[in-house]
Design a protein around this motif. Structure first.
Motif, short mmCIF file in Angstrom:
data_model
loop_
_atom_site.label_atom_id
_atom_site.label_comp_id
_atom_site.label_asym_id
_atom_site.label_seq_id
_atom_site.Cartn_x
_atom_site.Cartn_y
_atom_site.Cartn_z
N GLU A 6 1.00 -1.40 0.07
CA GLU A 6 0.01 -0.16 0.02
C GLU A 6 0.68 1.36 -0.01
OE1 GLU A 6 -3.25 1.37 0.09
OE2 GLU A 6 -2.34 3.36 0.41
N SER A 8 -0.63 4.53 -1.59
CA SER A 8 -1.62 5.52 -2.14
C SER A 8 -1.42 7.00 -1.60
CB SER A 8 -3.05 4.89 -2.01
OG SER A 8 -3.44 4.91 -0.70
N THR A 75 -2.11 -1.90 -4.18
CA THR A 75 -3.23 -0.78 -4.28
C THR A 75 -2.78 0.00 -5.67
OG1 THR A 75 -3.32 -0.47 -1.91
CG2 THR A 75 -4.24 1.21 -3.35
N GLY A 79 -5.73 7.44 -5.53
CA GLY A 79 -4.70 7.99 -4.57
C GLY A 79 -3.79 9.10 -5.64
N HIS A 107 -8.10 1.12 -3.36
CA HIS A 107 -7.87 1.58 -1.95
C HIS A 107 -9.14 1.45 -1.13
CE1 HIS A 107 -5.77 3.57 1.19
NE2 HIS A 107 -6.77 4.24 1.12
N ASP A 291 -4.61 4.19 6.67
CA ASP A 291 -4.21 3.48 5.56
C ASP A 291 -3.19 2.06 5.89
OD1 ASP A 291 -5.52 4.87 3.99
OD2 ASP A 291 -4.03 5.89 3.24
N ILE A 296 -5.56 -4.28 2.23
CA ILE A 296 -5.21 -4.81 0.79
C ILE A 296 -5.03 -6.19 0.67
CG2 ILE A 296 -3.78 -4.26 -1.05
CD1 ILE A 296 -5.37 -1.87 0.00
#
Ligand code: KG4
Ligand code: ZN
Length: 328
Positions: A6, A8, A75, A79, A107, A291, A296
């Motif tokens: 991840e 983003s 992701t 983003g 995401h 996040d 994910i």
């Protein structure tokens, strides 16, 4: 196992999850909040450079699991394009080097799966997503069955907290700072309830933000009272619109996800709503509200089980992504 990446926005994160048990085997995240704090928001180029440093450092720690991997997830959307790209480059390199299929994850759908880490999916579910980039009410019925009931016309819920904190010179991210400051203040400022006279289900936070700007310029109120009054009105608007959606779609399950789902006043208000309208309420664990790559990885398991892979040549970054509207 699946390895997920991840990147983003301003968190570099990698997770490894066991496909059958959904058990989280490895999870690490390096946040850039400190680095962006002086700017009062995320600076994309700086974020991108920090991902380029942090992601390989985290990846080093996962080498022992490489022989057990069945897929690489990342992701891809929505983003910041320059930061998404960092994760996507790493995912492609891993997929080629280890000869593993690639899975691209939205995401926002990842945030929904933050509810199901080490758990089975619960569906159907109405989901309120409140993050720095998005404010949406979604209907979730499975990995590729998500439709949108409502979205914001301008700023997002979390963003409005960030902007108010910036106007008050309090730092970034604004959400936790405003929530903490509001505890020592009182809700004594009359503010407009957004979209009060509109019959649609939608969100708007820019008017409220501007009202706060004028209040600050007046120089009459204490910071903690501004924080308290703003937070109350921002949440009142959330509740007002969610009530409309709940009355219309009558959900049995309701989830609240995204960075701002960590807010205790939000949780308190929705607890009341769930009793009144008789739905089951779900939140992610605190550590998975912001996040992270664990969510994910969890979403990627559903994709893996449906064999929804993307060839590395077709795996592209998409800074914006829209859901289809739910049927009326
Ligand atoms: O989901 P997230 O980590 O990143 C995005 O995908 O945007 O959400 C970050 C956002 C920031 O705008 C932050 O201010 C907000 O969530 N946030 C909060 C709280 N904690 C984080 N907003 C209100 N109250 C909080 N306690
Ligand atoms: Zn997010």
């Amino acid at each position: 196992m699946i390895l997920a990446i991840e990147s983003s926005c301003d968190d570099s994160s990698i997770a490894i999850m066991e496909i059958n048990s959904k058990k989280l085997i490895f999870h690490k995240k390096i946040s850039q909040e400190m680095e962006h704090s002086i700017y009062g928001g995320v600076v994309p180029e700086l974020a991108s450079r920090l991902h380029a440093k942090a992601l390989p450092n985290i990846l080093k720690e996962t080498k022992q699991f490489f022989p057990k991997l069945k897929a690489i997830a990342v992701t891809t959307s929505p983003g910041l394009s320059v930061t998404l790209q960092e994760g996507v480059i790493m995912a492609k390199a891993l997929s080629i080097a280890l000869n593993l299929p690639l899975i691209g994850i939205n995401h926002l759908i990842g945030h929904i799966y933050s509810l199901f880490i080490e758990k089975e999916e619960i569906k159907p579910m109405m989901v309120l997503l409140i993050s720095g980039g998005h404010t949406k009410i979604l209907n979730f019925n499975g990995i590729n069955e998500v439709c949108e009931i409502a979205t914001t016309l301008d700023d997002s819920f979390g963003e409005s907290f960030d902007k108010v904190a910036k106007m008050l010179n309090l730092g970034y991210p604004g959400g936790p700072i405003i929530e903490k400051l509001a505890k020592s203040g009182v809700n004594n400022i009359d503010l407009p309830l957004p979209l009060k006279n509109s019959s649609s289900i939608a969100f708007s936070y820019s008017g409220l933000k501007n009202a706060i700007r004028l209040i600050i310029e007046e120089n009459k109120y204490k910071k903690e009272d501004i924080a308290s009054s703003f937070q109350s009105k921002a949440i009142e608007h959330l509740i007002f619109m969610c009530k409309r959606a709940i009355k219309k779609y009558k959900p049995i399950n309701f989830g609240i996800v995204g960075g701002a789902s960590a807010n205790f006043v939000v949780r308190e208000e929705f607890n009341k709503l769930s009793k009144k309208y008789n739905f089951k309420l779900f939140y992610p664990k605190m550590e998975f509200t912001s996040d992270n790559a664990a969510m994910i990885a969890r979403a990627a398991i559903e994709m893996y089980n449906k064999k929804l892979f993307t060839n590395y040549k077709n795996l592209k970054v998409l800074p914006r992504a829209n859901f289809k509207k739910c049927k009326e």
